[in-house]
Design an enzyme around this catalytic site. Structure first.
Site, PDB file in Angstrom:
ATOM      1  CD  GLN A  11      -3.355   0.556   2.059  1.00 41.31           C
ATOM      2  OE1 GLN A  11      -3.313  -0.612   2.768  1.00 41.31           O
ATOM      3  NE2 GLN A  11      -4.063   1.583   2.578  1.00 41.31           N
ATOM      4  CB  SER A  38       2.574  -4.924   3.760  1.00 47.22           C
ATOM      5  OG  SER A  38       1.375  -4.949   4.402  1.00 47.22           O
ATOM      6  CG  LEU A  39      -1.637  -5.130  -1.114  1.00 52.03           C
ATOM      7  CD1 LEU A  39      -2.781  -6.297  -0.931  1.00 52.03           C
ATOM      8  CD2 LEU A  39      -1.991  -3.867  -1.593  1.00 52.03           C
ATOM      9  NE  ARG A  63      -3.183  -8.154   4.255  1.00 51.67           N
ATOM     10  CZ  ARG A  63      -2.449  -6.999   3.992  1.00 51.67           C
ATOM     11  NH1 ARG A  63      -2.973  -5.910   3.224  1.00 51.67           N
ATOM     12  NH2 ARG A  63      -1.428  -6.624   4.687  1.00 51.67           N
ATOM     13  CG  HIS A  68       2.254  -5.104   9.149  1.00 56.94           C
ATOM     14  ND1 HIS A  68       1.932  -6.155   8.561  1.00 56.94           N
ATOM     15  CD2 HIS A  68       1.740  -4.278   8.200  1.00 56.94           C
ATOM     16  CE1 HIS A  68       1.589  -6.287   7.454  1.00 56.94           C
ATOM     17  NE2 HIS A  68       1.607  -5.113   7.075  1.00 56.94           N
ATOM     18  CD  GLN A  99       1.424  -9.608   5.335  1.00 59.16           C
ATOM     19  OE1 GLN A  99       0.390  -9.409   5.444  1.00 59.16           O
ATOM     20  NE2 GLN A  99       1.944  -9.944   4.191  1.00 59.16           N
TER      21      GLN A  99
END
Length: 291
Positions: A9, A87-88, A112, A195, A244
């Site tokens: 992101q 991440s994503l 998500r 996170h 995650q």
């Protein structure tokens, strides 16, 4: 060996993917498939929407996923020895290496995004970038803050660590980081503490979705944010993907491990060039490029 890496992101921009849609029939078909799955024309927002529209979590995450995955699927030279995503971007990487089907990856990313947005509304919170301070010192300061949640969230590269937590926790931590010698302690324009333990409500929802999704044997290892190791075991991949949301993104450690395992070339697949810069700061001898 070639490592393909996928951004998270923040890499979005207006017009992303438009050339692919207009000049590649496979890309056009995948974008239209995505519009049908999401039940709104995300392609129209990607190609012509403004910054505010693109910043909506329900748009941002699937938009970056789509741009990244469609680039990989339409690139004739795409042939990774290993993959990783920030991440994503880990979801993009898992479609790229065959672990997830395109439509399943998109559905998980959208679920998500919605779950994370809900978690942000439950717990008003944020993130901040800490520059010029040793990771160990950032960890020490976060651990010493009492009564507030604040944790290391993104190990982006040496000297750049993003922290995540309650608004008050972030405020206190930034002051203490500056006192400890950080060059900058900069709150980020994000809507929540990604996170971190404050994402627990989102993790619970995503876990159910992941457990209901078919995962396939990958055609090359994925270096996951949680473990930093190259993984091909499907059950371990699922476990790490669930963890995650509330665990830190260990990007520095993942890149270091990919280099140790033989990666000589890193190719960024998706919007922007953020990961190229991070990889170069982590391993200055790495060859980096994009598709």
């Amino acid at each position: 060996m070639k490592a393909y890496v996928f951004p998270g992101q923040g890499a979005q921009f207006s017009g992303m993917g438009k050339d692919l849609y207009e000049h590649n029939e496979t890309a056009k078909s995948l974008f239209e498939q995505a519009n049908a799955i999401l039940k709104f024309r995300i392609s129209d927002i990607m190609f012509g929407g403004g910054d505010e529209e693109l910043k909506q979590t329900k748009v941002t995450q699937p938009a970056i996923f789509l741009h990244s995955v469609i680039l990989a699927k339409t690139s004739p030279e795409f042939n990774p020895d290993m993959v990783a995503g920030h991440s994503l971007g880990e979801f993009s990487a898992l479609v790229a290496n065959g672990t997830l089907a395109f439509e399943d990856g998109l559905k998980l990313v959208y679920q998500r995004a919605l779950a994370m947005q809900e978690a942000c509304e439950i717990n008003p919170s944020g993130m901040a970038a800490i520059l010029g301070l040793e990771d160990a010192k950032v960890e020490e300061i976060c651990a010493a803050i009492e009564g507030e949640t604040v944790v290391p969230a993104n190990y982006n590269c040496p000297g750049q660590l993003v922290i995540s937590g309650s608004n008050k926790g972030i405020e206190i931590a930034c002051e203490k980081m500056k006192e400890a010698g950080a060059k900058r302690a900069l709150p980020l324009p994000v809507g929540g503490a990604f996170h971190s333990p404050l994402m627990e409500p989102a993790r619970e929802k995503l876990q159910k979705a992941i457990e209901a999704t078919i995962f396939h044997q990958p055609n090359c290892p994925v270096y996951q944010n949680v473990s930093t190791r190259g993984i091909t075991d499907v059950e371990e991949i699922k476990k790490n993907l669930i963890a995650q949301l509330t665990a830190p993104v260990k990007w520095t450690q993942s890149v270091q491990q990919m280099v140790a395992d033989g990666a000589l070339e890193f190719i960024e697949c998706g919007p922007g060039k953020v990961l190229q810069g991070l990889v170069k700061k982590i391993h200055r001898e790495a060859e980096v490029s994009s598709i």
